[in-house]
Design a protein around this motif. Structure first.
Motif, PDB file in Angstrom:
ATOM      1  N   THR A 156       0.306  -1.518   0.200  1.00 57.01           N
ATOM      2  CA  THR A 156      -0.207  -0.269  -0.116  1.00 57.01           C
ATOM      3  C   THR A 156       0.784   1.118   0.237  1.00 57.01           C
ATOM      4  O   THR A 156       0.890   2.317  -0.919  1.00 57.01           O
ATOM      5  N   LEU A 157       1.906   1.358   0.456  1.00 57.07           N
ATOM      6  CA  LEU A 157       2.585   2.277   1.164  1.00 57.07           C
ATOM      7  C   LEU A 157       3.403   2.395  -0.661  1.00 57.07           C
ATOM      8  O   LEU A 157       3.796   3.691  -1.336  1.00 57.07           O
ATOM      9  N   GLU A 158       3.796   1.395  -1.081  1.00 56.33           N
ATOM     10  CA  GLU A 158       4.395   1.475  -2.812  1.00 56.33           C
ATOM     11  C   GLU A 158       3.494   2.001  -3.725  1.00 56.33           C
ATOM     12  O   GLU A 158       3.788   3.112  -4.787  1.00 56.33           O
ATOM     13  N   LEU A 159       1.853   1.973  -3.820  1.00 50.63           N
ATOM     14  CA  LEU A 159       1.371   2.331  -4.341  1.00 50.63           C
ATOM     15  C   LEU A 159       0.656   4.003  -3.717  1.00 50.63           C
ATOM     16  O   LEU A 159       0.328   4.456  -4.745  1.00 50.63           O
ATOM     17  N   MET A 160       1.086   4.572  -2.846  1.00 48.83           N
ATOM     18  CA  MET A 160       0.973   6.073  -1.865  1.00 48.83           C
ATOM     19  C   MET A 160       1.866   6.371  -2.806  1.00 48.83           C
ATOM     20  O   MET A 160       1.893   7.854  -3.193  1.00 48.83           O
ATOM     21  N   ARG A 161       3.019   5.713  -2.871  1.00 48.56           N
ATOM     22  CA  ARG A 161       4.473   6.553  -3.212  1.00 48.56           C
ATOM     23  C   ARG A 161       4.008   6.656  -4.826  1.00 48.56           C
ATOM     24  O   ARG A 161       4.341   7.720  -4.784  1.00 48.56           O
ATOM     25  N   HIS A 162       3.629   5.896  -5.551  1.00 52.24           N
ATOM     26  CA  HIS A 162       3.885   5.784  -7.078  1.00 52.24           C
ATOM     27  C   HIS A 162       2.847   6.765  -7.120  1.00 52.24           C
ATOM     28  O   HIS A 162       2.773   8.464  -8.110  1.00 52.24           O
ATOM     29  N   LEU A 163       1.274   7.053  -6.521  1.00 54.20           N
ATOM     30  CA  LEU A 163       0.239   8.344  -6.282  1.00 54.20           C
ATOM     31  C   LEU A 163       1.462   9.882  -6.100  1.00 54.20           C
ATOM     32  O   LEU A 163       1.445  10.834  -6.735  1.00 54.20           O
ATOM     33  N   SER A 164       1.821   9.902  -5.082  1.00 52.27           N
ATOM     34  CA  SER A 164       3.078  10.725  -4.526  1.00 52.27           C
ATOM     35  C   SER A 164       3.552  11.768  -6.250  1.00 52.27           C
ATOM     36  O   SER A 164       3.931  12.676  -6.140  1.00 52.27           O
ATOM     37  N   GLU A 165       4.049  10.598  -6.770  1.00 56.54           N
ATOM     38  CA  GLU A 165       5.074  11.001  -8.142  1.00 56.54           C
ATOM     39  C   GLU A 165       4.728  11.153  -8.630  1.00 56.54           C
ATOM     40  O   GLU A 165       4.995  12.104 -10.327  1.00 56.54           O
ATOM     41  N   SER A 166       2.876  10.582  -9.055  1.00 58.96           N
ATOM     42  CA  SER A 166       1.856  10.849 -10.485  1.00 58.96           C
ATOM     43  C   SER A 166       1.718  12.408 -11.077  1.00 58.96           C
ATOM     44  O   SER A 166       1.244  12.603 -11.988  1.00 58.96           O
ATOM     45  N   GLY A 167       1.793  13.480  -9.970  1.00 54.46           N
ATOM     46  CA  GLY A 167       1.051  14.511 -10.223  1.00 54.46           C
ATOM     47  C   GLY A 167       0.000  15.184  -9.773  1.00 54.46           C
ATOM     48  O   GLY A 167      -0.777  16.299 -10.074  1.00 54.46           O
ATOM     49  N   GLU A 168      -0.791  13.424  -9.327  1.00 51.03           N
ATOM     50  CA  GLU A 168      -2.215  13.086  -9.241  1.00 51.03           C
ATOM     51  C   GLU A 168      -2.358  13.737  -7.387  1.00 51.03           C
ATOM     52  O   GLU A 168      -4.221  15.242  -7.156  1.00 51.03           O
ATOM     53  N   LEU A 169      -1.516  14.758  -6.735  1.00 49.68           N
ATOM     54  CA  LEU A 169      -1.686  15.322  -5.499  1.00 49.68           C
ATOM     55  C   LEU A 169      -1.802  16.154  -5.392  1.00 49.68           C
ATOM     56  O   LEU A 169      -2.978  16.978  -5.065  1.00 49.68           O
ATOM     57  N   GLU A 170      -1.763  16.778  -6.659  1.00 51.42           N
ATOM     58  CA  GLU A 170      -1.803  18.466  -7.210  1.00 51.42           C
ATOM     59  C   GLU A 170      -3.088  19.192  -7.707  1.00 51.42           C
ATOM     60  O   GLU A 170      -2.979  19.493  -8.023  1.00 51.42           O
ATOM     61  N   ALA A 171      -3.500  17.715  -8.165  1.00 50.89           N
ATOM     62  CA  ALA A 171      -4.747  17.801  -8.879  1.00 50.89           C
ATOM     63  C   ALA A 171      -5.904  17.959  -7.416  1.00 50.89           C
ATOM     64  O   ALA A 171      -7.021  18.565  -7.604  1.00 50.89           O
ATOM     65  N   LEU A 172      -5.624  17.473  -6.028  1.00 52.58           N
ATOM     66  CA  LEU A 172      -6.526  17.989  -5.255  1.00 52.58           C
ATOM     67  C   LEU A 172      -7.189  19.408  -4.681  1.00 52.58           C
ATOM     68  O   LEU A 172      -6.101  20.014  -4.148  1.00 52.58           O
ATOM     69  N   THR A 173      -7.870  19.777  -4.395  1.00 53.72           N
ATOM     70  CA  THR A 173      -8.289  20.765  -3.462  1.00 53.72           C
ATOM     71  C   THR A 173      -7.861  20.781  -2.622  1.00 53.72           C
ATOM     72  O   THR A 173      -8.036  20.691  -1.906  1.00 53.72           O
ATOM     73  N   ALA A 174      -8.072  22.452  -2.375  1.00 52.27           N
ATOM     74  CA  ALA A 174      -7.255  22.858  -1.118  1.00 52.27           C
ATOM     75  C   ALA A 174      -8.603  22.691  -0.003  1.00 52.27           C
ATOM     76  O   ALA A 174      -7.953  22.164   1.058  1.00 52.27           O
ATOM     77  N   GLU A 175      -9.521  22.604  -0.286  1.00 49.56           N
ATOM     78  CA  GLU A 175     -10.969  21.957   1.069  1.00 49.56           C
ATOM     79  C   GLU A 175     -10.919  20.952   1.107  1.00 49.56           C
ATOM     80  O   GLU A 175     -10.409  20.770   2.613  1.00 49.56           O
ATOM     81  N   ARG A 176     -11.045  19.753   0.113  1.00 51.43           N
ATOM     82  CA  ARG A 176     -10.681  18.756   0.837  1.00 51.43           C
ATOM     83  C   ARG A 176      -8.942  18.167   1.280  1.00 51.43           C
ATOM     84  O   ARG A 176      -8.516  17.292   2.904  1.00 51.43           O
ATOM     85  N   SER A 177      -8.095  17.998   0.992  1.00 49.83           N
ATOM     86  CA  SER A 177      -6.641  18.475   2.049  1.00 49.83           C
ATOM     87  C   SER A 177      -6.898  19.254   3.340  1.00 49.83           C
ATOM     88  O   SER A 177      -5.897  18.373   4.034  1.00 49.83           O
ATOM     89  N   TRP A 178      -7.621  19.920   3.043  1.00 47.57           N
ATOM     90  CA  TRP A 178      -7.442  20.978   4.641  1.00 47.57           C
ATOM     91  C   TRP A 178      -8.097  20.089   5.462  1.00 47.57           C
ATOM     92  O   TRP A 178      -7.751  19.568   6.563  1.00 47.57           O
ATOM     93  N   LYS A 179      -9.406  19.325   4.583  1.00 43.69           N
ATOM     94  CA  LYS A 179     -10.115  18.708   5.677  1.00 43.69           C
ATOM     95  C   LYS A 179      -9.242  17.529   6.220  1.00 43.69           C
ATOM     96  O   LYS A 179      -9.230  16.752   7.595  1.00 43.69           O
TER      97      LYS A 179
END
Length: 409
Positions: A156-179
């Protein structure tokens, strides 16, 4: 129509923890049938209903398909032919993908109970990697259940690492991230949230300013733990141990960001790190659209925390400036939270967690002395406008000088 209790309510019952929120999934029903039974529809994206009496949420069993970036990039399909197993497989972790009927008969197709016993946070399916918000959610669960010995499964950590490197995290809205961040910071071990984000590479994407603190040394005489990142985690840990509010925990996380800007040739000293860090604190505040009280306290703590530590040495005039900056006359709570953050900073040092912090009571006493100055006598003397302001300031300075003299006896 079959109704099941799902997710956190099942998980926490099996863990022997208090169940607060209960979510229900309805299999074999249509929207029309739910409305006919008096359920009230909520949510525009997929069929979720409020129970006519309890107000609890009931969602029709659904499947989902990725069709865009970020947390919201999904198409949902809800119909009477969607099975319970199909609904559960779209969930994030196996421990959240269990269901119970009204007799507490467990449906556990993805071995959530086994992972509960093994104390593992494991993804249900490869579709986990389609939702970047899950990186934050898993880190939050790691913080919540760290005291029970839970860790993130390597795959699971490996999948999280893949997500972190994919650029997908940057698509999160500020509101969802802050929550997610706010909820994680209020867990019993919020430092674990930051540790997991760092381990999977997400911290570097979401909060590079915090990530940059790791590996930056501080003077060992003041900071036996040396590493600034380790110190930040310890300060956060102390804030949780002392049950501090979100404002204080947020300020604790960001208070030393300026040390990440110190050139290596100047290590381990960090001259003027308080001032240098303000632009970084402001950037993080704005990135996540943190609430105003969190933003204000983080900036004030970043700017003045060394004043707090040196409180007993400060001149009366500097003390007065500090009190004025916090507007202690109209906003006493904010100054109290500043004191708390300073104390957590002092306690977040290896081997010094239990050391007393006399600066706290000293600062409270200074605030009381300044607030005790009466305005009415000055009005009676004819002061008004800017002259009244200066007169009040002069009297407060006298009160603080008297307070300092009394405290030094």
């Amino acid at each position: 129509m079959q109704i099941y209790k799902v997710g956190g309510a099942v998980r926490d019952r099996l863990l022997g923890k208090p169940v607060t929120d209960i979510d229900w999934v309805v299999v074999g029903a249509t929207t029309e049938e739910m409305l006919a039974k008096g359920f009230r529809p909520v949510g525009a994206d997929f069929p979720v209903f409020l129970h006519p009496k309890s107000g609890e949420e009931y969602a029709l069993a659904r499947t989902e398909r990725k069709n865009g970036r970020g947390y919201g990039g999904f198409i949902f399909h809800a119909s009477p032919d969607v099975t319970l197993e199909e609904d559960l497989i779209r969930r994030d972790l196996t421990i959240n993908a269990m269901a119970e009927d009204d007799q507490q008969n467990l449906t556990d197709p993805y071995h959530g109970q086994r992972d509960l016993e093994a104390r593992l946070l494991r993804h249900v399916s490869p579709a986990f990697a389609e939702d970047p918000l899950r990186v934050l959610r898993v880190a939050r669960f790691a913080a919540r259940y760290a005291e029970l010995g839970f860790t993130v499964a390597p795959e699971t950590l490996e999948l999280m690492r893949h997500l972190s490197e994919s650029g997908e995290l940057e698509a999160l809205t500020a509101e969802r991230s802050w929550k997610e961040i706010a909820r994680a910071l209020m867990e019993d071990q919020p430092q674990v949230f930051i540790e997991v984000l760092r381990e999977c590479g997400a911290l570097k994407v979401l909060m590079p300013e915090v990530d940059a603190l790791f590996g930056v040394p501080q003077p060992e005489a003041h900071h036996p733990e040396i590493d600034t990142g380790v110190h930040t985690l310890s300060v956060l840990e102390q804030a949780a141990l002392h049950k501090q509010p979100l404002t204080v925990r947020w300020a604790c996380l960001l208070h030393d960001l300026g040390k990440g800007l110190t050139p290596e040739e100047e290590w381990p000293r960090h001259i003027a790190h308080e001032h240098k860090g303000l632009k970084l604190i402001k950037a993080v505040n704005e990135r996540f659209k943190a609430p105003k009280d969190c933003q204000e306290l983080a900036l004030l703590v970043g700017k003045y925390h060394t004043h707090g530590h040196r409180a007993l040495e400060l001149k009366a005039s500097t003390l007065l400036e500090l009190l004025q900056s916090f507007d202690v006359y109209r906003r006493p709570q904010r100054f109290e939270e500043f004191i708390a953050a300073c104390e957590m900073d002092a306690r977040g040092r290896k081997g010094l967690e239990q050391r007393s912090y006399p600066q706290a009571d000293y600062l409270r006493g200074a605030a009381t002395a300044a607030r005790s100055v009466a305005v009415q006598p000055l009005l009676e003397k004819g002061f008004k406008g800017p002259e009244l302001g200066e007169a009040i300031k002069g009297e407060r300075l006298k009160a603080l000088k008297a307070y300092k003299e009394a405290a030094s006896v």
